[in-house]
Write a protein that holds these residues in place. Structure first.
Motif, PDB file in Angstrom:
ATOM      1  N   ILE A 173       0.643  -1.495   0.129  1.00 48.48           N
ATOM      2  CA  ILE A 173       0.684   0.415   0.262  1.00 48.48           C
ATOM      3  C   ILE A 173       1.245   1.074  -0.064  1.00 48.48           C
ATOM      4  O   ILE A 173       1.735   1.652   0.829  1.00 48.48           O
ATOM      5  CB  ILE A 173      -0.958   0.204   0.997  1.00 48.48           C
ATOM      6  N   GLN A 174       0.791   2.076  -0.511  1.00 45.00           N
ATOM      7  CA  GLN A 174       1.290   2.957  -0.972  1.00 45.00           C
ATOM      8  C   GLN A 174       0.455   4.583  -1.101  1.00 45.00           C
ATOM      9  O   GLN A 174      -0.696   4.893  -0.910  1.00 45.00           O
ATOM     10  CB  GLN A 174       1.469   3.437  -2.341  1.00 45.00           C
ATOM     11  N   VAL A 175       1.281   4.803   0.651  1.00 47.22           N
ATOM     12  CA  VAL A 175       0.472   6.027   1.265  1.00 47.22           C
ATOM     13  C   VAL A 175       1.097   7.637   0.367  1.00 47.22           C
ATOM     14  O   VAL A 175       2.641   8.145   0.765  1.00 47.22           O
ATOM     15  CB  VAL A 175       0.994   6.093   2.519  1.00 47.22           C
ATOM     16  N   GLY A 187       2.809  -7.777   5.002  1.00 44.48           N
ATOM     17  CA  GLY A 187       2.941  -6.744   3.973  1.00 44.48           C
ATOM     18  C   GLY A 187       3.880  -5.446   3.693  1.00 44.48           C
ATOM     19  O   GLY A 187       4.650  -5.443   4.626  1.00 44.48           O
ATOM     20  N   VAL A 188       3.372  -4.649   3.134  1.00 46.61           N
ATOM     21  CA  VAL A 188       4.313  -3.472   2.974  1.00 46.61           C
ATOM     22  C   VAL A 188       3.191  -2.105   2.554  1.00 46.61           C
ATOM     23  O   VAL A 188       3.046  -2.145   1.401  1.00 46.61           O
ATOM     24  CB  VAL A 188       5.548  -3.242   1.918  1.00 46.61           C
ATOM     25  N   VAL A 189       3.820  -1.728   3.794  1.00 47.13           N
ATOM     26  CA  VAL A 189       3.311  -0.049   4.029  1.00 47.13           C
ATOM     27  C   VAL A 189       4.307   1.241   3.235  1.00 47.13           C
ATOM     28  O   VAL A 189       5.164   1.673   4.284  1.00 47.13           O
ATOM     29  CB  VAL A 189       2.401   0.499   5.205  1.00 47.13           C
ATOM     30  N   GLU A 190       4.053   1.490   2.141  1.00 43.27           N
ATOM     31  CA  GLU A 190       5.042   2.661   2.037  1.00 43.27           C
ATOM     32  C   GLU A 190       4.822   4.783   1.741  1.00 43.27           C
ATOM     33  O   GLU A 190       3.471   4.423   1.494  1.00 43.27           O
ATOM     34  CB  GLU A 190       5.354   2.660   0.720  1.00 43.27           C
ATOM     35  N   GLN A 230       7.566  -2.791   6.753  1.00 43.52           N
ATOM     36  CA  GLN A 230       7.305  -4.263   6.385  1.00 43.52           C
ATOM     37  C   GLN A 230       6.739  -4.977   7.805  1.00 43.52           C
ATOM     38  O   GLN A 230       6.836  -5.168   8.704  1.00 43.52           O
ATOM     39  CB  GLN A 230       8.983  -4.766   6.531  1.00 43.52           C
ATOM     40  N   MET A 231       5.531  -5.814   7.327  1.00 43.64           N
ATOM     41  CA  MET A 231       4.384  -6.046   8.219  1.00 43.64           C
ATOM     42  C   MET A 231       4.929  -7.341   8.439  1.00 43.64           C
ATOM     43  O   MET A 231       4.888  -8.323   7.394  1.00 43.64           O
ATOM     44  CB  MET A 231       3.196  -5.405   8.726  1.00 43.64           C
ATOM     45  N   GLY A 232       4.741  -8.270   9.466  1.00 43.99           N
ATOM     46  CA  GLY A 232       5.120  -9.646   9.593  1.00 43.99           C
ATOM     47  C   GLY A 232       2.578  -9.616  10.152  1.00 43.99           C
ATOM     48  O   GLY A 232       1.882  -9.054  10.353  1.00 43.99           O
ATOM     49  N   GLU A 233       2.539 -11.278  10.130  1.00 46.17           N
ATOM     50  CA  GLU A 233       0.837 -11.981  10.430  1.00 46.17           C
ATOM     51  C   GLU A 233       1.024 -11.457  11.588  1.00 46.17           C
ATOM     52  O   GLU A 233       2.345 -11.371  12.517  1.00 46.17           O
ATOM     53  CB  GLU A 233       0.989 -13.363  10.044  1.00 46.17           C
ATOM     54  N   GLY A 234      -0.056 -11.551  12.354  1.00 47.43           N
ATOM     55  CA  GLY A 234      -0.258 -11.122  13.475  1.00 47.43           C
ATOM     56  C   GLY A 234      -0.229  -9.873  14.389  1.00 47.43           C
ATOM     57  O   GLY A 234       0.149 -10.281  15.075  1.00 47.43           O
ATOM     58  N   LYS A 235      -0.281  -8.675  13.805  1.00 51.38           N
ATOM     59  CA  LYS A 235      -0.186  -7.734  14.955  1.00 51.38           C
ATOM     60  C   LYS A 235      -0.705  -6.613  14.692  1.00 51.38           C
ATOM     61  O   LYS A 235      -0.491  -5.434  14.968  1.00 51.38           O
ATOM     62  CB  LYS A 235       1.227  -6.801  13.495  1.00 51.38           C
TER      63      LYS A 235
END
Length: 202
Positions: free
Chosen positions: A2-4, A29-32, A70-75
């Protein structure tokens, strides 16, 4: 991913947008996040770390920065509890002074490993230093071939000033191989140290 786009947004808008994007991500996933000032980089970085993500940042141009979370699962719970804040005073006048390419005395090889670890640890502080000064043997750490360039460039992208003694670069024949930060002189080094609230030395 997701790009912000938070260019031109005043705090807390970039942090709010980043948190919403993390919640929308809903897993790995990744948030940019694109921002236009160093304070926003610091605040979004803080949010990303509090959310349990791995954060990197990059200066992409004049007044242009990208923060990648960069995110992992379960956060999900950590993201929900992460604080949205505008901490414009996060970095006091704290500086780091590096006068050698190794840390401590005894074994030179170990000393170099320790110095690399020290600079990495500095890059992970919640409150980064305002300036890092390099002189004498420390000047080699900002030149091509240094194992610490990635950490130093990451800090520079977050607004940390990286300054290396020009006389020292000349002495070691590295003036044309400076890979991060700017060249400084002894007067500026003394002036910066004298004005610092806290001076860290490895």
């Amino acid at each position: 991913m997701i790009q912000v786009n938070a260019m031109g947004d005043a705090c807390p808008i970039p942090v709010i947008k980043a948190k919403k994007a993390l919640q929308e991500l809903g897993g790995a996933g990744v948030v940019e996040v694109q921002v236009d000032n160093e304070i926003a980089v610091q605040n979004v970085t803080k949010l990303g770390r509090e959310s349990g993500g791995e954060v990197t940042s990059e200066k992409t141009g004049e007044g242009a920065y990208v923060v990648r979370i960069q995110m992992g699962e379960g956060k999900e719970e950590q993201i929900a509890q992460a604080e949205v804040s505008c901490d414009v005073t996060a970095r006091k006048n704290k500086i780091v002074v590096v006068s050698s390419d190794r840390m401590g005395t005894g074994n030179d090889e170990l000393g170099k490993v320790l110095m690399k670890g020290f600079l990495f640890a500095v890059s992970q502080l919640d409150e980064l230093p305002q300036t890092i000064l390099f002189y004498n043997g420390g000047a080699t750490l900002t030149a091509e071939g240094s194992d610490s360039l990635e950490d130093l460039k990451g800090m520079e992208a977050q607004g940390v000033e990286i300054r290396t003694c020009g006389t020292c670069l000349d002495y070691y024949g590295l003036k044309e191989k400076l890979a991060v930060g700017t060249v400084t002189n002894m007067y500026s080094i003394v002036e910066t140290m004298a004005a610092a609230d806290v001076v860290l030395r490895p």
